[in-house]
Design an enzyme around this catalytic site. Structure first.
Site, PDB file in Angstrom:
ATOM      1  N   CYS A   1      -4.283  -1.784  -1.887  1.00 56.94           N
ATOM      2  CA  CYS A   1      -4.444  -0.382  -2.244  1.00 56.94           C
ATOM      3  C   CYS A   1      -5.455  -0.323  -3.387  1.00 56.94           C
ATOM      4  CB  CYS A   1      -3.092   0.184  -2.682  1.00 56.94           C
ATOM      5  SG  CYS A   1      -3.193   1.838  -3.347  1.00 56.94           S
TER       6      CYS A   1
ATOM      7  N   ASP B   1       0.873  -1.172   0.000  1.00 57.54           N
ATOM      8  CA  ASP B   1       0.000   0.000   0.000  1.00 57.54           C
ATOM      9  C   ASP B   1       0.913   1.226   0.000  1.00 57.54           C
ATOM     10  OD1 ASP B   1      -2.424   1.545   0.363  1.00 57.54           O
ATOM     11  OD2 ASP B   1      -1.835   1.837   2.439  1.00 57.54           O
ATOM     12  N   SER B   2       0.292   2.391  -0.101  1.00 62.16           N
ATOM     13  CA  SER B   2       1.091   3.617  -0.034  1.00 62.16           C
ATOM     14  C   SER B   2       1.529   3.918   1.405  1.00 62.16           C
ATOM     15  CB  SER B   2       0.259   4.790  -0.559  1.00 62.16           C
ATOM     16  OG  SER B   2      -0.916   4.907   0.215  1.00 62.16           O
TER      17      SER B   2
ATOM     18  N   GLU C   1      -2.422   9.224   7.910  1.00 58.07           N
ATOM     19  CA  GLU C   1      -0.959   9.077   7.917  1.00 58.07           C
ATOM     20  C   GLU C   1      -0.303  10.024   8.924  1.00 58.07           C
ATOM     21  OE1 GLU C   1       1.155   6.908   6.296  1.00 58.07           O
ATOM     22  OE2 GLU C   1      -0.505   5.825   5.362  1.00 58.07           O
TER      23      GLU C   1
ATOM     24  N   HIS D   1      -7.205   2.710   3.686  1.00 55.69           N
ATOM     25  CA  HIS D   1      -6.968   3.536   4.871  1.00 55.69           C
ATOM     26  C   HIS D   1      -8.259   3.775   5.669  1.00 55.69           C
ATOM     27  CE1 HIS D   1      -3.108   4.693   3.033  1.00 55.69           C
ATOM     28  NE2 HIS D   1      -2.788   5.289   4.161  1.00 55.69           N
TER      29      HIS D   1
ATOM     30  N   CYS E   1     -11.031   2.667  -0.065  1.00 56.85           N
ATOM     31  CA  CYS E   1      -9.619   2.967   0.188  1.00 56.85           C
ATOM     32  C   CYS E   1      -9.266   2.204   1.463  1.00 56.85           C
ATOM     33  CB  CYS E   1      -9.424   4.464   0.388  1.00 56.85           C
ATOM     34  SG  CYS E   1      -7.756   4.895   0.950  1.00 56.85           S
TER      35      CYS E   1
HETATM   36  N1  DGL Z   1      -4.812   3.035   0.711  1.00 54.26           N
HETATM   37  C1  DGL Z   1      -4.758   3.295  -0.684  1.00 54.26           C
HETATM   38  C2  DGL Z   1      -6.038   3.047  -1.403  1.00 54.26           C
HETATM   39  O1  DGL Z   1      -6.720   2.114  -1.019  1.00 54.26           O
HETATM   40  C3  DGL Z   1      -3.972   4.514  -1.111  1.00 54.26           C
HETATM   41  C4  DGL Z   1      -4.423   5.818  -0.604  1.00 54.26           C
HETATM   42  C5  DGL Z   1      -3.509   6.946  -1.011  1.00 54.26           C
HETATM   43  O2  DGL Z   1      -2.287   6.799  -0.890  1.00 54.26           O
HETATM   44  O3  DGL Z   1      -4.035   7.967  -1.457  1.00 54.26           O
HETATM   45  O4  DGL Z   1      -6.378   3.670  -2.363  1.00 54.26           O
END
Ligand code: DGL
Length: 280
Positions: free
Chosen positions: A86, A23-24, A163, A197, A195
């Site tokens: 992600c 993931d990011s 984050e 996150h 997402c």
């Molecule tokens: N958690 C990721 C997603 O599901 C990336 C979110 C991001 O870095 O903007 O899209």
């Protein structure tokens, strides 16, 4: 005889190899938690591209490049499967890379969309701007259930809030209420975390989203799909899992500080700089 022996050794090696999850940033931890729950024998290599988070406001070309860099590296690390934890990479890069690598690669969108389509008729999707613009969820839910109505909202401020460990600050509730307002106005019965996150924000969402709204976390469905795939390929682990290896491209201390709240034990985190892509 020798060949059969070598093939068996190879299979055993693959069974104990790690699953690569990326993931990011800390978003993929929602998928990692599901692996701990559903696949307790599997060992994981977790990569968070924290030097380049957020992905969700980047171009498709950048996301594809970052995804290839991560996969090149994961192949070198000899993972047996990669899970794109992600949605943004799953929406913009999954199809391309699936045909480029000799590795099972799973994305979160299809399993998540199917789970939502099974459960709801009026479905809201919250996601990054890149995922929303790709319409990947609209398409996938529409294919699974053409009768379902779907509305999506881009939430660019959520990933930086998570984050930066600001989940419980008062402005987060305000921003969340504002983003979700158009979906609640449509009387959605189901909300998809588009997402990885966003499930980290559940305590905030619970403060104002009516209880009849079902939350769909695609992490659950992608790990169920991974379990099936490991089984079909005969590479599921039967041994005790090794402790998760955590690697990030940014500051490991920052990642440790934030990630600790969602992990059973504080992670040991290392930093790497990914080499540029070798696939053109
Ligand atoms: N958690 C990721 C997603 O599901 C990336 C979110 C991001 O870095 O903007 O899209």
């Amino acid at each position: 005889m020798q060949e059969r022996f070598t093939a068996t050794r190879q299979l055993q090696h693959e069974q104990v190899a790690r699953i690569g999850v990326f993931d990011s940033g800390v978003g993929g931890l929602t998928v990692l938690q599901e692996i701990y729950r559903q696949l307790p024998h599997e060992s994981v290599l977790y990569f968070g591209d924290t030097a380049r988070v957020p992905y969700g406001t980047r171009s498709a070309a950048e996301i594809l490049r970052f995804t290839r860099e991560t996969l090149d590296w994961m192949v070198q690390q000899r993972v047996k499967m990669a899970i794109m934890a992600c949605n943004t990479s799953s929406a913009l890069a999954l199809e391309t890379v699936q045909s480029e690598y000799d590795l099972p690669i799973l994305g979160v969108i299809l399993p998540g969309a199917r789970a939502a389509a099974r459960q709801g008729q009026r479905i809201g999707v919250i996601a990054t701007p890149a995922t929303v613009a790709s319409n990947a969820y609209l398409r996938a839910i529409g294919e699974a259930n053409p009768e379902a109505r779907v509305w999506q909202v881009a939430c660019p401020e959520f990933v930086p809030i998570i984050e930066n460990n600001q989940i419980h600050e008062p402005h987060t509730l305000e921003i969340a209420t504002e983003y979700l307002h158009p979906l609640l106005d449509r009387s959605i019965d189901t909300l998809v975390y588009g997402c990885t996150h966003y499930p980290h924000l559940e305590p905030i969402f619970r403060q104002f989203i009516p209880h009849m709204v079902r939350f769909i976390d695609p992490a659950v469905a992608v790990v169920t799909a991974a379990a099936k795939e490991l089984n079909v390929l005969g590479i599921q682990s039967h041994s005790m899992a090794a402790s998760t290896k955590f690697i990030v491209s940014g500051d490991p201390t920052q990642f440790t500080r934030i990630a600790t709240q969602w992990l059973p034990t504080p992670p040991l985190v290392q930093q790497i700089i990914l080499p540029p892509v070798t696939v053109s």
